[in-house]
Write a protein that holds these residues in place. Structure first.
Motif, short mmCIF file in Angstrom:
data_model
loop_
_atom_site.label_atom_id
_atom_site.label_comp_id
_atom_site.label_asym_id
_atom_site.label_seq_id
_atom_site.Cartn_x
_atom_site.Cartn_y
_atom_site.Cartn_z
N ASN A 226 -5.97 24.05 113.77
CA ASN A 226 -5.29 25.03 114.85
C ASN A 226 -4.13 24.58 115.74
O ASN A 226 -3.44 25.35 116.33
N GLN A 227 -4.66 22.94 116.32
CA GLN A 227 -3.52 22.69 117.09
C GLN A 227 -2.26 22.51 116.25
O GLN A 227 -1.13 22.62 116.92
N ILE A 228 -2.27 22.00 115.04
CA ILE A 228 -1.03 21.80 114.38
C ILE A 228 -0.36 22.96 114.26
O ILE A 228 1.00 23.19 114.46
N ARG A 229 -1.07 24.33 114.28
CA ARG A 229 -0.21 25.46 113.97
C ARG A 229 0.08 25.93 115.44
O ARG A 229 1.24 26.53 115.56
N LEU A 246 -9.42 17.71 106.67
CA LEU A 246 -8.25 18.54 107.02
C LEU A 246 -7.98 19.49 105.80
O LEU A 246 -7.63 20.84 106.07
N LEU A 247 -7.98 18.88 104.66
CA LEU A 247 -7.80 19.72 103.38
C LEU A 247 -8.92 20.83 103.47
O LEU A 247 -8.47 21.86 102.93
N ASP A 248 -10.03 20.46 103.67
CA ASP A 248 -11.22 21.44 103.49
C ASP A 248 -10.77 22.37 104.60
O ASP A 248 -11.28 23.56 104.17
N GLY A 255 -2.93 29.10 104.99
CA GLY A 255 -1.99 29.63 105.85
C GLY A 255 -0.85 28.50 106.02
O GLY A 255 -1.18 27.45 105.80
N ASP A 256 0.26 28.90 106.47
CA ASP A 256 1.35 27.92 106.81
C ASP A 256 1.01 26.98 107.86
O ASP A 256 0.41 27.19 108.72
N VAL A 257 1.70 25.47 107.73
CA VAL A 257 1.60 24.88 108.71
C VAL A 257 2.87 24.16 109.09
O VAL A 257 3.62 23.94 107.93
N PRO A 258 3.22 23.77 110.23
CA PRO A 258 4.43 23.11 110.67
C PRO A 258 4.73 21.75 110.27
O PRO A 258 5.57 21.05 110.31
N PHE A 281 -0.10 21.00 101.62
CA PHE A 281 0.40 21.06 103.25
C PHE A 281 2.13 21.41 103.03
O PHE A 281 2.69 21.26 104.05
N ASP A 282 2.68 20.92 101.81
CA ASP A 282 4.00 20.79 101.65
C ASP A 282 4.61 19.96 102.52
O ASP A 282 5.40 19.93 103.21
#
Length: 482
Positions: A226-229, A246-248, A255-258, A281-282
Motif C-alpha cells: 500500500n505504501q509503495i502505491r 511482497l510477491l504474495d 495491480g500496478d506499482v511505481p 513488479f516489472d
C-alpha cells in the motif's frame, strides 16, 4: 569537515523545496528536517552531550529515529542504535558496554533516561540557530552497531564518519542510474534503521541524494505494498524473505506499482526469486553483499553489470575484494575466505580490537571470485546464523536456553529455509519430562529478541559434542535433518 550529518545541510541548500521525510504526521522538506535536527541537537546539548559521548537509542522506523541519528552526529556524539525488539536485559547490556551517557527508547519497560516522545515534542518547538554540525575527523566514530558474534557476546562495531560517508556516497551516486536517486524519487525504510543495511541503503543514501524517505515501523507485506502505491515509492531495499512476502501480497491484491528498483541482500538470494520479483513488479532487482564491518555494501551488481545466477555482483567501486586460498595466499580470484579492504571497512570494535590485518578484513565467509570479478558466496566459515538478514549467534541462543532451570544442555544450528534464509533450530536436553517445548518458548520470549528466538525447539536425548565440549554443529544439523 568529515561529519556525516553535513549531508543534510548540503541537501537543504541544494534541494530546498524537496521532501526529505514522510511520516504519519506528514512530510518535511529538507530545511524543515535541518530545523528539527537542530532542535533535537540543542536538547542533547542541554543534557550535557558532548563530542565523543555515546547516545543509545531504541526507536522503530519513523522520522524520529532519523532526526535523532543526525542530531547525535551533529553534536559530534556517537549514535548507538539498537533493535526495537531487544529485551530490557539486552538493552541494559548494550548501555553498559558502550558507556552510554544517555539512553532513549520508545518503550518504558527498558528503563531509558528519556522516552522517544521527547523528539516528537520538538517538532513545534522554538526556532534555534542552525550553526551546523560539529567538525569531526574522518576516523572519529560516528556510530556503534551491535551484531552477533561467534562467542555469543554481540560484537560492538565502531563505524567512522568516513566509513559511513563513503558507503552512502557510493550507493547514492553509483549503485543505480542517476535518475533513480534525488528529488522526485522516494524510498521506503523497511528493515529497522538499527541495521546498517537499512541505515546506509535506505536512509543515508536517500538523504545524501535529496530523495524522500518514508517508513514501515514493522514489517507487513500488505502495508508495504500500500505504501509503495500510495506514496509512489520508486526504490527500496529488502531481505529475500520480505521480497517473497511482497510477491504474495501482490498476488492477493494485483495491480500496478511505481517501484523501479529493489536492492535485495542481507541473506542468500536465489535466482528464481529474482526472476519472479522482476516479472511480477516489472522492476530491476540489484543484488548486493556486505556486513556491518564494511558499512555495509562491499559487493554489488549495478543495473549495467551483467547478471550471473547466484552472484552478488562485483566489488563496489570503493572496495577491493580478494580471497584467501588454501595456501594462505591473498589472491584476486579463486575460492577461499572473502577479504575486503577499502574506506568502508571499520578499523576497530568498541573494545579497541583491531578488525583488520594490513587493512584487509576477514569476513568469515567462503566465497568464489571468478576471472571477471563476480562474487559468489558459497557458505560461511563461522557458525553465525543469518535469519531475515539478521546475524544470530547460536551460542547466544544456547546460553539463553541453558539458563532455564529445567535444561541440561542446548545446541543450536541454522537450517536452510527458502523463506527466511536460515531457520533457527534448537535441540535441548531437559532434566524432566515436565519441561515442555511451550515452557521453553515462553522462556525465550523474555530472554531474546524475537528475531533470535528459535523457530523450532526439539527435545533430544543428547547433543553431539567434541573433545573440548563444543557443539558439533554439522553432526547436530545432520541429526535434525534425519
Amino acid at each position: 569537515m568529515s561529519n556525516l550529518a553535513t549531508i543534510l545541510w548540503r541537501s537543504a541548500e541544494r534541494f530546498p523545496g524537496a521532501t526529505s521525510l514522510v511520516g504519519k504526521q506528514g512530510a518535511y522538506s529538507y530545511p524543515e528536517l535541518v530545523k528539527q535536527v537542530t532542535r533535537t541537537g540543542k536538547m542533547l546539548s542541554e543534557r550535557s552531550i558532548e563530542p565523543g559521548d555515546a547516545v543509545l537509542y531504541q526507536i522503530s522506523n519513523s522520522p524520529a529515529v532519523t532526526t535523532l541519528f543526525f542530531a547525535i552526529l551533529s553534536r559530534g556524539a556517537v549514535a548507538v542504535p539498537v533493535n526495537p525488539q531487544w529485551t530490557s536485559r539486552e538493552f541494559q547490556v548494550a548501555r553498559e558496554r558502550c558507556h552510554a551517557k544517555l539512553a532513549i527508547s520508545e518503550r518504558e519497560d527498558v528503563s531509558p533516561d528519556l522516552l522517544a516522545t521527547c523528539i516528537e515534542d520538538l517538532v513545534t518547538g522554538e526556532d534555534v540557530v542552525e550553526d551546523g554540525p560539529v567538525a569531526r575527523e574522518d576516523a572519529d566514530t560516528a556510530a556503534v552497531f551491535f551484531s552477533s558474534g561467534t562467542t555469543g557476546r554481540p560484537k560492538a562495531i565502531s563505524l567512522s564518519h568516513q566509513n559511513l560517508m563513503s558507503n552512502a556516497e557510493w550507493v547514492a551516486t553509483r549503485s543505480l542510474p542517476s535518475h533513480a536517486w534525488g528529488p522526485g524519487s522516494h524510498t521506503c525504510a523497511v528493515l529497522p534503521l538499527s541495521h546498517s543495511f537499512a541505515l546506509t541503503c535506505n536512509q543515508n543514501a536517500a538523504l545524501y541524494a535529496g530523495s524522500a524517505l518514508s517508513y514501515l515501523d514493522r514489517f507487513d507485506s500488505g502495508e508495504l505494498l500500500n505504501q509503495i502505491r500510495n506514496l509512489n515509492v520508486s526504490v527500496t531495499a529488502l531481505v529475500p524473505s520480505a521480497a517473497s512476502q511482497l510477491l504474495d501480497a501482490q498476488a492477493r491484491a494485483p495491480g500496478d506499482v511505481p517501484l523501479k528498483y529493489c536492492l535485495i541482500g542481507g541473506a542468500p538470494i536465489s535466482a528464481a526469486l529474482v526472476d519472479r520479483f522482476e516479472r511480477a513488479f516489472d522492476v530491476t532487482v540489484v543484488e548486493g553483499y556486505g556486513l556491518t564491518e564494511t558499512s555495509p555494501v562491499c559487493a554489488f551488481r549495478t543495473p549495467d553489470t551483467a547478471r550471473k545466477p547466484n552472484s552478488v555482483g562485483v566489488a563496489a567501486g570503493h572496495a577491493e575484494l580478494n580471497v584467501l586460498d588454501e595456501a594462505g595466499r591473498r589472491v584476486p580470484s579463486g575460492t577461499g575466505e572473502l577479504l575486503v579492504r577499502g574506506p568502508g571497512v571499520c578499523a576497530r570494535y568498541l573494545d579497541a580490537e583491531v578488525a583488520t590485518e594490513d587493512g584487509w578484513l576477514k569476513t568469515g565467509d567462503l566465497a568464489r571470485i571468478d576471472q571477471e570479478g563476480h562474487v559468489f558466496i558459497e557458505g560461511r566459515l563461522k557458525d553465525i546464523i543469518i535469519r531475515n538478514g539478521y546475524n544470530v549467534s547460536p551460542v547466544e541462543v544456547e546460553q539463553a536456553l541453558e539458563a532455564h532451570p529445567g535444561v541440561d544442555e542446548a545446541g543450536v544450528v541454522g537450517i536452510a529455509d527458502a523463506n527466511v534464509g536460515e531457520e533457527i533450530v534448537a535441540a535441548v536436553v531437559v532434566r524432566s519430562d515436565a519441561v515442555t517445548v511451550e515452557d521453553l518458548r515462553g522462556f525465550c520470549v523474555s530472554a531474546l529478541a524475537r528475531y533470535k528466538q528459535p523457530d523450532r525447539i526439539l527435545r533430544v536425548a543428547s547433543i553431539p559434542k567434541g573433545a573440548k565440549g563444543q557443539v558439533l554443529r554439522d553432526a547436530l544439523r545432520a541429526k535434525i535433518l534425519t
